[in-house]
Structures are given as C-alpha cells and as structure tokens.
Motif scaffolding. Structure first.
Motif, short mmCIF file in Angstrom:
data_model
loop_
_atom_site.label_atom_id
_atom_site.label_comp_id
_atom_site.label_asym_id
_atom_site.label_seq_id
_atom_site.Cartn_x
_atom_site.Cartn_y
_atom_site.Cartn_z
N GLU A 149 -43.45 -7.04 -35.23
CA GLU A 149 -44.18 -7.84 -36.21
C GLU A 149 -44.88 -9.06 -35.62
O GLU A 149 -44.72 -9.40 -34.46
CB GLU A 149 -43.21 -8.30 -37.29
CG GLU A 149 -42.12 -9.22 -36.76
CD GLU A 149 -41.17 -9.66 -37.87
OE1 GLU A 149 -41.64 -10.10 -38.93
OE2 GLU A 149 -39.96 -9.58 -37.66
N MET B 250 -42.06 -6.89 -43.54
CA MET B 250 -42.99 -6.16 -42.74
C MET B 250 -42.95 -4.69 -43.10
O MET B 250 -42.98 -3.82 -42.27
CB MET B 250 -42.71 -6.40 -41.24
CG MET B 250 -41.36 -5.88 -40.76
SD MET B 250 -41.16 -6.05 -38.95
CE MET B 250 -42.37 -4.92 -38.26
N GLU C 175 -32.82 -8.56 -40.16
CA GLU C 175 -33.67 -9.41 -39.31
C GLU C 175 -33.84 -10.80 -39.90
O GLU C 175 -33.95 -11.79 -39.19
CB GLU C 175 -35.04 -8.77 -39.09
CG GLU C 175 -35.85 -9.40 -37.96
CD GLU C 175 -36.66 -10.62 -38.36
OE1 GLU C 175 -37.08 -11.36 -37.46
OE2 GLU C 175 -36.88 -10.85 -39.57
#
Ligand SMILES: [Zn+2]
Length: 447
Positions: free
Chosen positions: A184, A123, A156
C-alpha cells in the motif's frame, strides 16, 4: 481512460468488472480493527480465498487467534531460478462513524462511477486489484516469470501480531525466495498544482518509537509546598519533547524525492552544498512539499497524558505517551535526544518500537514500477518518497524482503488521496481501479 482492450494491454472486461465487484464486496464485509484484538477478518479472508481457489490458485488460511485470518497463496513462475515477489494487502480497516459519512461506510455503494466505503483506498482497492489480475491470468493461462506470493493479512491497523508479524515469525517458509514486496501507500496520483501529476512510489518508511514517560514525585495535599510534583516534572518534559526542533537528516530516498520534485518545479537543487537550506527549498515546492516534509527529520509528538484523580491531591506519579518517528539511521540520535529532553526527574521507555525501512531507488524493481505507471499515464511523473508512518512491510522486512509502496490509482484533480486515507467519505473512482488493474497487471507480468 477508455476501457477498450488491445493497445492498453491484455486486461479483459471481466477483470475490469471484477475489480469493482470485489472492492465493493470487501467493503461490505465489516473488518473494523479497534485495536486490542477487537476485529474479525475471517469473512473477508474467506471471500478472497474462495476467489483464488476458483481460479486454481490454492490458498492457505492461517490464524494465530481464531477469526483473525490471513491468506497466503503462491503462483509458481516459469523461471525457478528467479527470486519470488511478494504482493501483500491487509484486510482490516480503521473504524468509521456512520453519522459522519454521506453514505454508509460499509455499504460498498457504487454511485456515479465511484465506489464508496471504508477501505476504498486503504486498502481493499488493492486487495481487489490483485485478485482481479491473477484471476485474469488464470483465464488466459498466463504464468509470470517469478513466483508471486500473495498475502492478505489481518491486523495491519493495530499491532500486526495476528497478521504479518505472526506470518513472519511462524510461517517464514511460505515466503521462501521472496526478495521484494509491493503493497500500500504509493503510486496514486498526487496533484501538485499547475497541472503537475506526481505518482509517489514509496521506497522507505520511518521507524516507530512510541514512548511511555513516567515521573515519580511525592504525593501530598494540593495546598502544601511540594518541590517533587510529578505532574510539573512530567509536563515540563512533555513540553520540551513536543517543542523540540529535530535537525534535518536527509536519507537517500528523501534526497532523491526532493531532487526530483524540485527538478519538476524547474529548480536545480544540490543538497550537498554546504549550508544548503532544505526548509527554504521545501517552501518553494507548493503542495508537493507534503510528500517530503514529514520525513526529513525525526519527530516526537506528545499524544496522551495521565495523572491525578482529585484537584486538591498531588499524585505520586504521572505518565505520558509520545508518538515518536525516526528516519532511517536516526535511532541513536532519537534515543540520546530523548534522554536529554526528559531530564533526571522523568524516565522513559519504548512502548512500541519498529525500525525504519529504506528501499533502493536505483534498483531494477524500482525502474519497472516507474515504467508501469508511465506506460499508462504518460503525463504523470513518478517520484520516490518515504512514508512518514509504517505498514506491514516492516514485518516482512525481517524475512529479507525489500518493500515498495505501490497500489496504483489514477485519481482526477480534486481527489485528495491522503485526506481520504483513514478519512470520512473514503471512496475510489471506478476508472482509478481500472487504471490500477492495468498497471499492476503490466508490472507483475514484467517483474
Ligand atoms: Zn493500510
């Protein structure tokens, strides 16, 4: 969309240039997360920290493990009594195999108006948009109403132990006052067929229940009678779990999603009607069914099996792993069903577990997110949705932060966002990044 400022809002040319430069620049920093601690986010963290600092926004760099760097910064709002808002993005990416790609996945190449590379949609795009927006504010001297806390996280794509989990456990003070967060997996154009453009805004995530199954039996020669064969017992349990038809359980977010998507297809749906057939309705929603079909029930998919070492030796035990997911409120049913499906000969335990999340869709925040999209794409229709998997929002929810998935992108027809997510030839149009900067800027100014 034209790039002229003025009617489209206060975003300047420099912000539009920077979002492309930053997306590309971050892609070029290889932050592949292979799990098991094999990742180094520090160079990407320094990249964003330097650019925040240059705009007078003081970054704090935090590491639980050397090289696994997180960046947190706070922009003070004009109204000290207002709740703070968290805007977070992860800096790591999933692996990419260069030989599978049309361009090198870490080239960050900008070609024909498209930025290519791993992280272009998951992202680093959002990481860059946030950076471009707040640097634009610094040039203009603009201050938002609410405090805005920006967090760039490590880890993440694996356990979050070096990232948002560590921040929530050890640095809660940096998030003081934050009541809501955006990140996101939402607000991208979803082409639903017949010219219908949807913008799914994530307002929930299913929970995670990764399971380890173990069968114990009697080891012995493969040619002998054996009624305590661990492989047979495990295989039978795994088959029952994989084939289980989980009952439909509609949560408020999914209810709103189905009702709104159905209405856009000209179908009035009353899910409370006795005997209402949700599966049949999903069959009428075309491509848009993909936005809800994974979140109307729990799920349990067998993914890994381990047993034995030689064809003529019956092993004493066998193990399997199941990727389980739970809808909000579906945990008890999940546990009880697994007890039943595994049966007496197979034991099971959680290997990893995360609660499901649910964010309200009748909140002022959701209304503002919706308004920001519709301002810049009047032909688009926002709909809420629940993510089938999880994000850092789960960790931040432990601090009382309600998370929405909102990384706005306007994608042309043919751009399948969900296929690009963790996919080959991940890429994002420059126009989509410009749209995202305008929407984010507008939302964050009005939040
Ligand atoms: Zn992601």
């Amino acid at each position: 969309m034209a790039d002229a400022p003025g009617p489209l809002g206060p975003v300047d040319e420099q912000a539009l240039d920077e979002v492309v430069t930053f997306t590309s620049g971050l892609i070029r920093i290889d932050t592949t997360n292979r799990g098991g601690g094999d990742c180094r986010e520090r160079p990407a963290a320094e990249y964003v920290a330097e650019r925040l600092a240059a705009a007078g926004i003081e970054p704090t760099l935090l590491e639980r493990t050397p090289g696994r760097t997180n960046v947190v910064a706070r922009i003070p709002g004009t109204d000290p009594s207002a709740d703070a808002l968290l805007v977070h993005g992860h800096l790591d990416v999933v692996p990419a195999e260069p030989s599978d790609w049309s361009v090198h996945p870490f080239s960050g190449e900008v070609r024909d108006g498209v930025v290519w590379g791993r992280g272009a949609v998951d992202m680093k795009n959002m990481d860059a948009m946030v950076l471009a927006v707040v640097r634009g504010w610094a040039r203009e001297g603009f201050r938002p109403r609410r405090d805005i806390v920006i967090a760039y996280t490590a880890d993440e794509e694996a356990s979050a132990e070096d990232g948002s989990g560590f921040l929530a456990d050890r640095h809660a003070e940096l998030f003081e006052g934050c009541t809501e967060g955006i990140s996101e997996s939402g607000a991208f154009t979803f082409h639903a067929g017949h010219g219908l453009s949807l913008y799914p805004i994530a307002a929930g995530e299913r929970g995670t229940g990764w399971l380890k199954l173990t069968a114990e039996g009697r080891a012995g020669h493969g040619s002998k009678v054996n009624r305590a064969n661990a492989v047979s017992a495990l295989a039978a349990a795994v088959a029952r779990i994989g084939e289980h038809e989980w009952p439909i359980r509609i949560t408020p977010t999914v209810r709103a999603a189905i009702t709104e998507i159905a209405a856009l297809h000209g179908i009035t749906a009353d899910l409370d009607e006795p005997g209402f057939d949700v599966a049949q309705l999903l069959g009428k929603l075309g491509p848009a069914a993909a936005l809800v079909e994974n979140t109307v029930r729990n799920s349990s998919n067998p993914t890994m099996l381990e047993a034995g070492y030689k064809v003529n030796v019956i092993p004493g035990h066998a193990t399997a792993y199941i990727d389980g997911r739970t809808v909000p409120g579906g945990e008890d049913e999940f546990r009880e069903t697994l007890d039943r499906l595994t049966g007496p000969d197979v034991s099971w335990e959680y290997d990893h577990r995360e609660i499901a999340l649910q964010a309200p869709v009748d909140s002022p925040t959701y209304a503002k997110l919706r308004a920001a999209i519709e301002k810049f794409d009047p032909d688009g229709h926002t709909v809420p949705y629940c993510m089938s998997g999880g994000t850092d929002a789960k960790q931040f929810s432990r601090l009382g932060i309600t998370g929405y998935g909102f990384s706005p992108l306007k994608l042309p027809p043919g751009f399948d966002y969900q296929a690009l997510f963790h996919g080959v030839d991940e890429r994002v149009p420059v126009d989509a990044l410009h749209f995202g900067v305008r929407v984010l800027d507008h939302y964050l100014r009005t939040a």
